[in-house]
Design a protein around this motif. Structure first.
Motif, PDB file in Angstrom:
ATOM      1  N   ARG A 236      26.648 -96.966  48.475  1.00 31.59           N
ATOM      2  CA  ARG A 236      25.915 -95.711  48.654  1.00 31.59           C
ATOM      3  C   ARG A 236      26.223 -95.058  50.000  1.00 31.59           C
ATOM      4  O   ARG A 236      26.050 -93.854  50.145  1.00 31.59           O
ATOM      5  CB  ARG A 236      24.409 -95.950  48.517  1.00 31.59           C
ATOM      6  CG  ARG A 236      23.968 -96.216  47.095  1.00 31.59           C
ATOM      7  CD  ARG A 236      22.445 -96.232  46.984  1.00 31.59           C
ATOM      8  NE  ARG A 236      21.839 -97.340  47.708  1.00 31.59           N
ATOM      9  CZ  ARG A 236      21.695 -98.562  47.207  1.00 31.59           C
ATOM     10  NH1 ARG A 236      22.127 -98.826  45.980  1.00 31.59           N
ATOM     11  NH2 ARG A 236      21.126 -99.520  47.917  1.00 31.59           N
ATOM     12  N   THR A 237      26.663 -95.829  50.987  1.00 36.35           N
ATOM     13  CA  THR A 237      26.962 -95.250  52.296  1.00 36.35           C
ATOM     14  C   THR A 237      28.367 -94.647  52.359  1.00 36.35           C
ATOM     15  O   THR A 237      28.733 -94.041  53.359  1.00 36.35           O
ATOM     16  CB  THR A 237      26.820 -96.312  53.394  1.00 36.35           C
ATOM     17  OG1 THR A 237      27.710 -97.398  53.112  1.00 36.35           O
ATOM     18  CG2 THR A 237      25.387 -96.828  53.458  1.00 36.35           C
ATOM     19  N   SER A 238      29.140 -94.843  51.296  1.00 33.85           N
ATOM     20  CA  SER A 238      30.488 -94.268  51.249  1.00 33.85           C
ATOM     21  C   SER A 238      30.512 -93.091  50.277  1.00 33.85           C
ATOM     22  O   SER A 238      29.744 -93.052  49.312  1.00 33.85           O
ATOM     23  CB  SER A 238      31.503 -95.328  50.793  1.00 33.85           C
ATOM     24  OG  SER A 238      31.489 -96.452  51.643  1.00 33.85           O
ATOM     25  N   GLU A 240      29.502 -90.070  50.411  1.00 32.84           N
ATOM     26  CA  GLU A 240      28.225 -89.394  50.212  1.00 32.84           C
ATOM     27  C   GLU A 240      28.394 -87.950  49.767  1.00 32.84           C
ATOM     28  O   GLU A 240      27.592 -87.443  48.976  1.00 32.84           O
ATOM     29  CB  GLU A 240      27.402 -89.459  51.500  1.00 32.84           C
ATOM     30  CG  GLU A 240      26.920 -90.865  51.837  1.00 32.84           C
ATOM     31  CD  GLU A 240      26.093 -90.893  53.095  1.00 32.84           C
ATOM     32  OE1 GLU A 240      24.900 -91.222  53.009  1.00 32.84           O
ATOM     33  OE2 GLU A 240      26.657 -90.585  54.168  1.00 32.84           O
ATOM     34  N   SER A 241      29.432 -87.274  50.246  1.00 32.83           N
ATOM     35  CA  SER A 241      29.666 -85.879  49.852  1.00 32.83           C
ATOM     36  C   SER A 241      30.608 -85.754  48.672  1.00 32.83           C
ATOM     37  O   SER A 241      30.796 -84.660  48.152  1.00 32.83           O
ATOM     38  CB  SER A 241      30.234 -85.087  51.046  1.00 32.83           C
ATOM     39  OG  SER A 241      31.488 -85.631  51.457  1.00 32.83           O
ATOM     40  N   THR A 244      28.130 -86.800  43.982  1.00 30.19           N
ATOM     41  CA  THR A 244      26.910 -86.019  44.140  1.00 30.19           C
ATOM     42  C   THR A 244      26.103 -85.996  42.861  1.00 30.19           C
ATOM     43  O   THR A 244      26.639 -86.095  41.755  1.00 30.19           O
ATOM     44  CB  THR A 244      27.245 -84.585  44.566  1.00 30.19           C
ATOM     45  OG1 THR A 244      28.124 -83.998  43.601  1.00 30.19           O
ATOM     46  CG2 THR A 244      27.925 -84.566  45.928  1.00 30.19           C
TER      47      THR A 244
END
Length: 592
Positions: A236-238, A240-241, A244
């Motif tokens: 989830r920390t990779s 992120e943009s 979506t």
């Protein structure tokens, strides 16, 4: 159910049914195999209503992926998901074990050339299925993989069904070994969704929307709720943009005039590209003239480039031909391109001739028939300005496109030949003389629009040869971007090694013809302004605040404000998705 259950009369069903099977016959399939004695009466209609998609998400980058717990590919399992993309190929799902010196067990689901491909190896060999067509149409499609029996694997796409046997274990294997050889053992290795790390699988790009993901279902257990990929993915920390919530349209989309000069806009998932093959232009937006431009007749003398297929045992024979190029001339009558079949004694060869006749572009083609067809435009092309030409032959039908004008079409109908046999030589700038005077006379009559023009000159043997009409005089001007049936002839003439490797052609330059490196066509507004780099690389786009999804039970297409466009470009107002913009309609650029 009926709207009024208590109403009298025979019961009937109101609603939708799918995947109906009776005695192993799937009656709802388009290609259902019914025996001759079966009568199928259909009074219902096909339900084309949109697919209901739950928990959709978008994968924007080819490098992004969701990492999830490993699949349980034992016994009888079922995997389901929905996809929506404009990419023709891309990775959907991958779970692979460790090889330990041997081929690892793996489970792969991908989109390949617009079709779903399932491939898995449980240790006894590869099982593979392909199903579907043109699934990269930017619409939702349902995909399901299931194992209805230990030795069978099935794939369903939008209700269509296909299955195959699992490879069997080697002869003499124990029952335990046989069962183990039917299970895909991925150990504790994660499953990758929407993409994969580069060290796992190279060369597969992803991009699009996924939703209604069910990964951990037993075929005999009740159907579970869809998996919340966004909330439960391990990484989830990779990205992120790049991963979506909701299904968002591409940040850049094709517009009616995204590509210049008739180029075809090809929608990528998060960007656009231009196909310039039939425009005579090059560059990312079909806005530049390539270096393969040639000047003919600069000193008033004849110049010619010829291309000859060298393998007489395998000459092209076609029912469809396409020729495109650009040219600039002030000469009122001349030959531009002549494509000719192999010559036979006493016979006129098949041909396609593109010429200028009294300032008008003319095409004539002859296909072993007493009838020949003429396509002519009323546009003056001898005005010293640059013009784009595309001629398309589909059997007897011919269509001529000049600049942005409506096509001129000739359809001779019955009696006209449909096949161009044994294509041999392509002449550019002038035609070569024929060795046989009698055939030359017939050919000139066929090729000429107005017949003989002037007295016939004498041949060496004293016989009068065919007169050469003025429209068959040599070309004087510039010609560039010549492509014939996908072969870039101008680039071959310019000694481009990549283009030269496509076809075995012998090329020759004759007379007054030279290559021009810095040709600037006479066109209003040339060169046109290019769109921003963000149209090709959306990651360069100015970011905006993400849209807060109001629901996750359907496709979310919330409007947000557009990224600023350059002052030279108009931007549409209906932008969709995170920082999205529609590729603008560029101002039309004429030829005059």
């Amino acid at each position: 159910p009926r709207s009024d259950p208590d109403a009298s009369g025979p019961p009937y069903f109101v609603g939708s049914l799918a995947q109906f099977s009776f005695n192993n016959v799937r009656y709802f399939e388009r290609d259902a195999k019914l025996d001759a004695a079966t009568t199928l009466e259909v009074t219902a209609r096909v339900d084309d209503s949109p697919v209901a998609v739950v928990l959709p998400f978008t994968v924007r980058s080819s490098a992004a992926f969701a990492e999830l717990p490993p699949l349980r590919l034992y016994e009888l399992f079922r995997i389901r998901l929905s996809l929506r993309t404009s990419q023709s190929s891309g990775l959907l799902l991958l779970n692979s074990g460790r090889g330990g010196g041997q081929v690892a067990d793996f489970f792969l689901l991908e989109l390949l050339d617009g079709r779903i491909r399932l491939a898995l190896n449980a240790g006894s060999g590869l099982a593979e299925l392909k199903l579907g067509e043109l699934l990269n149409d930017n619409r939702w499609h349902e995909v399901e993989v299931l194992r209805p029996a230990l030795d069978r694997i099935a794939l369903r796409v939008d209700g269509r069904h296909k299955e195959t046997a699992m490879p069997a274990a080697f002869d003499g294997a124990s029952e335990a070994s046989r069962r183990a050889g039917l299970n895909v053992d991925v150990g504790d290795r994660p499953v990758y969704l929407g993409g994969a790390p580069q060290d796992e699988l190279l060369g597969l790009k992803s991009g699009g929307c996924l939703g209604s993901v069910h990964l951990y279902e037993d075929i005999n257990s009740p159907q579970q709720q869809p998996y919340d990929v966004i909330a439960l993915r391990r990484n989830r920390t990779s990205f992120e943009s790049d991963i979506t919530d909701s299904c968002q349209k591409p940040r850049v989309q094709c517009g009616p005039r995204t590509c210049h000069y008739g180029g075809q806009c090809v929608q990528q998932w998060d960007s656009v590209a231009c196909n310039c093959d039939t425009t005579s232009f090059t560059g990312a937006w079909c806005s530049r003239v390539g270096s393969a431009t040639f000047q003919f007749g600069a000193s008033g003398r004849v110049g010619r480039i010829s291309f000859e297929f060298v393998d007489d045992s395998f000459l092209p024979t076609t029912k469809r031909d396409e020729v495109s190029f650009g040219f600039q001339t002030s000469k009122s009558s001349c030959v531009l391109v002549l494509i000719e079949a192999r010559r036979s004694a006493g016979l006129i060869p098949d041909f396609i001739a593109i010429q200028v006749v009294k300032g008008r572009l003319t095409v004539k083609y002859y296909l072993k028939s007493s009838i020949n067809s003429l396509v002519k435009t009323h546009l003056n092309v001898s005005d010293g300005r640059y013009h784009r030409v595309r001629f398309l032959r589909e059997e007897a039908r011919g269509s001529l496109f000049v600049d942005d004008s409506k096509p001129v079409v000739a359809n001779p109908g019955a009696g006209f030949g449909t096949t161009f046999n044994s294509q041999k030589t392509i002449y550019v700038g002038s035609m070569a003389s024929m060795a046989q005077p009698d055939v030359a006379a017939k050919a000139v009559t066929m090729l000429s629009v107005s017949g003989a023009d002037g007295p016939r000159p004498r041949s060496r043997r004293g016989r009068r040869s065919a007169a050469v009409p003025t429209e068959w005089s040599h070309f004087e001007g510039y010609l560039t971007g010549l492509v014939f049936n996908g072969v870039a002839l101008s680039r071959i003439a310019a000694d481009d090694p990549v283009a030269s490797s496509v076809a075995k052609l012998r090329r020759e330059r004759f007379g007054d013809v030279s290559r021009v490196e810095d040709f600037q066509p006479r066109l209003n507004g040339f060169p046109p302004p290019d769109p921003p780099d963000s149209y090709l690389h959306p990651e360069l786009m100015m970011s905006t605040s993400p849209v807060e999804a109001t629901t996750t039970s359907a496709i979310i297409e919330s409007k947000i404000r557009c990224a600023p466009a350059s002052s030279a470009i108009k931007s549409a107002a209906d932008c969709i998705g995170s920082g999205g913009i529609i590729a603008p309609e560029m101002e039309p650029l004429g030829s005059g």
